[in-house]
Design a protein around this motif. Structure first.
Motif, PDB file in Angstrom:
ATOM      1  N   ILE A 181      -6.259  -6.684   5.118  1.00 21.11           N
ATOM      2  CA  ILE A 181      -5.607  -7.048   3.862  1.00 21.11           C
ATOM      3  C   ILE A 181      -4.239  -6.392   3.799  1.00 21.11           C
ATOM      4  O   ILE A 181      -4.032  -5.289   4.313  1.00 21.11           O
ATOM      5  N   GLN A 182      -3.294  -7.102   3.198  1.00 20.89           N
ATOM      6  CA  GLN A 182      -1.987  -6.530   2.906  1.00 20.89           C
ATOM      7  C   GLN A 182      -2.100  -5.745   1.603  1.00 20.89           C
ATOM      8  O   GLN A 182      -2.603  -6.256   0.599  1.00 20.89           O
ATOM      9  N   THR A 183      -1.601  -4.505   1.611  1.00 16.97           N
ATOM     10  CA  THR A 183      -1.792  -3.627   0.457  1.00 16.97           C
ATOM     11  C   THR A 183      -0.652  -2.640   0.317  1.00 16.97           C
ATOM     12  O   THR A 183      -0.008  -2.272   1.314  1.00 16.97           O
ATOM     13  N   ASN A 184      -0.404  -2.191  -0.926  1.00 14.17           N
ATOM     14  CA  ASN A 184       0.597  -1.138  -1.142  1.00 14.17           C
ATOM     15  C   ASN A 184      -0.024   0.256  -1.073  1.00 14.17           C
ATOM     16  O   ASN A 184       0.674   1.250  -1.264  1.00 14.17           O
ATOM     17  N   LEU A 223      -6.143  -2.247   7.764  1.00 15.74           N
ATOM     18  CA  LEU A 223      -5.249  -2.361   6.609  1.00 15.74           C
ATOM     19  C   LEU A 223      -3.804  -2.528   7.075  1.00 15.74           C
ATOM     20  O   LEU A 223      -3.372  -1.861   8.016  1.00 15.74           O
ATOM     21  N   TRP A 224      -3.098  -3.400   6.392  1.00 15.26           N
ATOM     22  CA  TRP A 224      -1.666  -3.636   6.600  1.00 15.26           C
ATOM     23  C   TRP A 224      -0.999  -3.038   5.364  1.00 15.26           C
ATOM     24  O   TRP A 224      -1.018  -3.621   4.287  1.00 15.26           O
ATOM     25  N   CYS A 225      -0.426  -1.858   5.490  1.00 16.83           N
ATOM     26  CA  CYS A 225       0.075  -1.095   4.345  1.00 16.83           C
ATOM     27  C   CYS A 225       1.603  -1.153   4.271  1.00 16.83           C
ATOM     28  O   CYS A 225       2.276  -1.073   5.299  1.00 16.83           O
ATOM     29  N   THR A 226       2.122  -1.269   3.069  1.00 15.15           N
ATOM     30  CA  THR A 226       3.575  -1.288   2.881  1.00 15.15           C
ATOM     31  C   THR A 226       3.991  -0.151   1.960  1.00 15.15           C
ATOM     32  O   THR A 226       3.392   0.051   0.900  1.00 15.15           O
ATOM     33  N   TYR A 227       5.020   0.567   2.386  1.00 16.38           N
ATOM     34  CA  TYR A 227       5.562   1.670   1.598  1.00 16.38           C
ATOM     35  C   TYR A 227       6.768   1.171   0.809  1.00 16.38           C
ATOM     36  O   TYR A 227       7.697   0.591   1.368  1.00 16.38           O
ATOM     37  N   HIS A 228       6.738   1.405  -0.507  1.00 14.91           N
ATOM     38  CA  HIS A 228       7.818   1.006  -1.411  1.00 14.91           C
ATOM     39  C   HIS A 228       8.425   2.271  -2.019  1.00 14.91           C
ATOM     40  O   HIS A 228       7.883   2.825  -2.987  1.00 14.91           O
ATOM     41  N   PRO A 229       9.527   2.770  -1.465  1.00 14.10           N
ATOM     42  CA  PRO A 229      10.053   4.085  -1.870  1.00 14.10           C
ATOM     43  C   PRO A 229      10.386   4.230  -3.342  1.00 14.10           C
ATOM     44  O   PRO A 229      10.301   5.335  -3.887  1.00 14.10           O
ATOM     45  N   ASP A 230      10.756   3.132  -3.998  1.00 17.14           N
ATOM     46  CA  ASP A 230      11.133   3.234  -5.409  1.00 17.14           C
ATOM     47  C   ASP A 230       9.948   3.042  -6.353  1.00 17.14           C
ATOM     48  O   ASP A 230      10.117   3.038  -7.575  1.00 17.14           O
ATOM     49  N   GLN A 231       8.732   2.916  -5.783  1.00 18.81           N
ATOM     50  CA  GLN A 231       7.553   2.659  -6.609  1.00 18.81           C
ATOM     51  C   GLN A 231       6.525   3.788  -6.582  1.00 18.81           C
ATOM     52  O   GLN A 231       5.680   3.863  -7.471  1.00 18.81           O
ATOM     53  N   VAL A 232       6.581   4.636  -5.576  1.00 22.29           N
ATOM     54  CA  VAL A 232       5.544   5.655  -5.408  1.00 22.29           C
ATOM     55  C   VAL A 232       6.167   6.907  -4.791  1.00 22.29           C
ATOM     56  O   VAL A 232       7.023   6.806  -3.900  1.00 22.29           O
ATOM     57  N   TYR A 251       6.848   9.839  -2.344  1.00 23.29           N
ATOM     58  CA  TYR A 251       6.647   9.866  -0.894  1.00 23.29           C
ATOM     59  C   TYR A 251       5.376  10.627  -0.512  1.00 23.29           C
ATOM     60  O   TYR A 251       4.567  10.142   0.297  1.00 23.29           O
ATOM     61  N   LYS A 252       5.191  11.810  -1.077  1.00 20.63           N
ATOM     62  CA  LYS A 252       4.042  12.627  -0.691  1.00 20.63           C
ATOM     63  C   LYS A 252       2.726  11.946  -1.038  1.00 20.63           C
ATOM     64  O   LYS A 252       1.725  12.091  -0.316  1.00 20.63           O
ATOM     65  N   ARG A 253       2.719  11.204  -2.136  1.00 23.71           N
ATOM     66  CA  ARG A 253       1.487  10.515  -2.513  1.00 23.71           C
ATOM     67  C   ARG A 253       1.137   9.443  -1.478  1.00 23.71           C
ATOM     68  O   ARG A 253      -0.015   9.312  -1.054  1.00 23.71           O
ATOM     69  N   PHE A 254       2.139   8.677  -1.070  1.00 29.03           N
ATOM     70  CA  PHE A 254       1.879   7.633  -0.080  1.00 29.03           C
ATOM     71  C   PHE A 254       1.471   8.243   1.253  1.00 29.03           C
ATOM     72  O   PHE A 254       0.514   7.795   1.884  1.00 29.03           O
ATOM     73  N   LEU A 255       2.180   9.267   1.685  1.00 23.33           N
ATOM     74  CA  LEU A 255       1.858   9.898   2.968  1.00 23.33           C
ATOM     75  C   LEU A 255       0.451  10.484   2.952  1.00 23.33           C
ATOM     76  O   LEU A 255      -0.281  10.403   3.954  1.00 23.33           O
ATOM     77  N   THR A 256       0.041  11.061   1.828  1.00 22.23           N
ATOM     78  CA  THR A 256      -1.312  11.599   1.711  1.00 22.23           C
ATOM     79  C   THR A 256      -2.351  10.494   1.891  1.00 22.23           C
ATOM     80  O   THR A 256      -3.381  10.704   2.555  1.00 22.23           O
ATOM     81  N   LYS A 257      -2.092   9.322   1.312  1.00 26.35           N
ATOM     82  CA  LYS A 257      -3.020   8.203   1.483  1.00 26.35           C
ATOM     83  C   LYS A 257      -3.120   7.812   2.961  1.00 26.35           C
ATOM     84  O   LYS A 257      -4.213   7.520   3.475  1.00 26.35           O
ATOM     85  N   CYS A 258      -1.984   7.790   3.658  1.00 27.69           N
ATOM     86  CA  CYS A 258      -1.998   7.475   5.084  1.00 27.69           C
ATOM     87  C   CYS A 258      -2.812   8.502   5.863  1.00 27.69           C
ATOM     88  O   CYS A 258      -3.623   8.158   6.732  1.00 27.69           O
ATOM     89  N   ARG A 259      -2.607   9.760   5.535  1.00 25.49           N
ATOM     90  CA  ARG A 259      -3.354  10.809   6.233  1.00 25.49           C
ATOM     91  C   ARG A 259      -4.841  10.731   5.929  1.00 25.49           C
ATOM     92  O   ARG A 259      -5.676  11.039   6.790  1.00 25.49           O
ATOM     93  N   ASP A 260      -5.174  10.318   4.708  1.00 25.92           N
ATOM     94  CA  ASP A 260      -6.581  10.109   4.380  1.00 25.92           C
ATOM     95  C   ASP A 260      -7.186   9.025   5.267  1.00 25.92           C
ATOM     96  O   ASP A 260      -8.316   9.168   5.763  1.00 25.92           O
ATOM     97  N   LEU A 261      -6.447   7.925   5.459  1.00 27.28           N
ATOM     98  CA  LEU A 261      -6.942   6.842   6.311  1.00 27.28           C
ATOM     99  C   LEU A 261      -7.151   7.333   7.739  1.00 27.28           C
ATOM    100  O   LEU A 261      -8.145   6.985   8.387  1.00 27.28           O
ATOM    101  N   THR A 262      -6.211   8.135   8.220  1.00 32.35           N
ATOM    102  CA  THR A 262      -6.349   8.682   9.567  1.00 32.35           C
ATOM    103  C   THR A 262      -7.603   9.552   9.675  1.00 32.35           C
ATOM    104  O   THR A 262      -8.378   9.441  10.631  1.00 32.35           O
ATOM    105  N   HIS A 283      12.957   6.834   8.283  1.00 29.31           N
ATOM    106  CA  HIS A 283      13.018   7.871   9.321  1.00 29.31           C
ATOM    107  C   HIS A 283      12.060   9.018   8.997  1.00 29.31           C
ATOM    108  O   HIS A 283      11.375   9.546   9.890  1.00 29.31           O
ATOM    109  N   ARG A 284      12.008   9.377   7.738  1.00 26.55           N
ATOM    110  CA  ARG A 284      11.111  10.461   7.332  1.00 26.55           C
ATOM    111  C   ARG A 284       9.661  10.074   7.569  1.00 26.55           C
ATOM    112  O   ARG A 284       8.855  10.877   8.070  1.00 26.55           O
ATOM    113  N   LEU A 285       9.337   8.844   7.244  1.00 30.58           N
ATOM    114  CA  LEU A 285       7.973   8.370   7.419  1.00 30.58           C
ATOM    115  C   LEU A 285       7.601   8.315   8.896  1.00 30.58           C
ATOM    116  O   LEU A 285       6.492   8.713   9.289  1.00 30.58           O
ATOM    117  N   ARG A 286       8.535   7.833   9.729  1.00 33.63           N
ATOM    118  CA  ARG A 286       8.241   7.780  11.161  1.00 33.63           C
ATOM    119  C   ARG A 286       7.974   9.178  11.719  1.00 33.63           C
ATOM    120  O   ARG A 286       7.112   9.364  12.583  1.00 33.63           O
TER     121      ARG A 286
END
Length: 281
Positions: A87-90, A108-117, A119-130, A151-154
């Motif tokens: 699924i495509q998800t934010n 999961l196909w995840c998209t990061y939207h910098p002006d909506q969330v 950064y640390k919250r999104f990265l934490t979700k990614c680390r949870d998935l890992t 670049h920061r996310l990469r």
């Protein structure tokens, strides 16, 4: 194998990205009930099939904040004839539900939207998935104001997580601009410009179909011609090789199926979740 792109009536989203091409609405309780009923009908249909099936959910809104999408992904992942469900998800939802799924088939196909969330919250979700062992990709829209975040996310994502970049709709990239995004996503060239498609062979309408909440079957989300209905089986007689009728195709979930492009090889084993075969590099 039949690949299905499912998009039900759900259109509500918890984000309001200005670059999003989808028109959003606030779904009423009746609309949400209708979406749930449509999804449950679809899952029941998949359960009754005997052929191999893969499913990519591409909702207009955010599906995983709704319990019925989480349940659908879990249930589909356990069906022996479902090769992949994605699924495509934010990624704004909780992630612990994935522990109930068969992780050999969920992605999961995840998209990061910098002006909506944050950064640390999104990265934490990614680390949870890992940590949970979920297969996923992460992406970002290639706007100048997103470059630093990309670049920061990469840098912060595990190296085995593919970070893709979508060209911003209607945006033209100079070679220098494209090179900056290619440093992050080595496959950015496929997204950079629309692909000529008219008259070219495409797997949609043969082994790939688009299905809406009513069960109406089309070859893909971008060609309105109806091929039949999923639930009465009338679509089956329409499945055959056919050329694309459109001048260009500029969306990954469309052009990835063009036979003139090598993307079935590039994304072998990760087609629906947008993960290259040879990743990490």
């Amino acid at each position: 194998m039949l690949t299905i792109l499912y998009r039900g009536p759900l259109a509500s989203c918890d984000y309001d990205c200005p670059y999003c091409p989808f028109a959003k609405r606030r779904d009423t309780p009746d609309q949400l009930r209708a979406d749930r009923a449509a999804l449950e009908r679809f899952v029941a249909w998949v359960k009754d099939q005997r052929q191999s099936i893969s499913v990519l959910f591409t909702p207009w809104g955010e599906g995983l904040v709704r319990s019925w999408y989480r349940r659908a992904l879990v249930d589909l992942s356990h069906m022996p004839h479902v090769e992949r469900v994605a699924i495509q998800t934010n990624l704004s939802h909780r992630t612990d539900w994935t522990s109930e799924a068969d992780l050999d088939h969920l992605a999961l196909w995840c998209t990061y939207h910098p002006d909506q969330v944050p950064y640390k919250r999104f990265l934490t979700k990614c680390r949870d998935l890992t940590t949970l062992g979920v297969r996923y990709s992460v992406g970002i829209v290639g706007l100048d104001e997103h470059l630093e975040s990309a670049h920061r996310l990469r840098k912060d994502l595990p190296p085995d997580v593919y970070l893709w970049v979508n060209a911003a709709e209607g945006h033209t990239y100079t070679d220098a601009e494209a090179a900056r995004w290619t440093e992050i996503d080595p496959h950015f060239s496929y997204s950079r410009t629309p692909h000529p498609s008219q008259g070219l062979p495409c797997r949609t309408g043969e082994t790939v179909i688009s299905v809406d909440g009513e069960g109406t079957v089309r070859r893909c989300h971008f060609v309105p011609t109806v091929l039949g209905n999923l639930y009465d089986g009338s679509y089956r007689e329409s499945l055959r090789p056919r050329p694309c009728p459109l001048g260009t195709c500029d969306c990954h979930i469309g052009y990835v199926h063009l036979e003139s492009l090598p993307l079935y090889d590039v994304f072998a084993g990760g087609l629906l979740e947008r993960i290259p075969h040879a990743w990490p590099r």
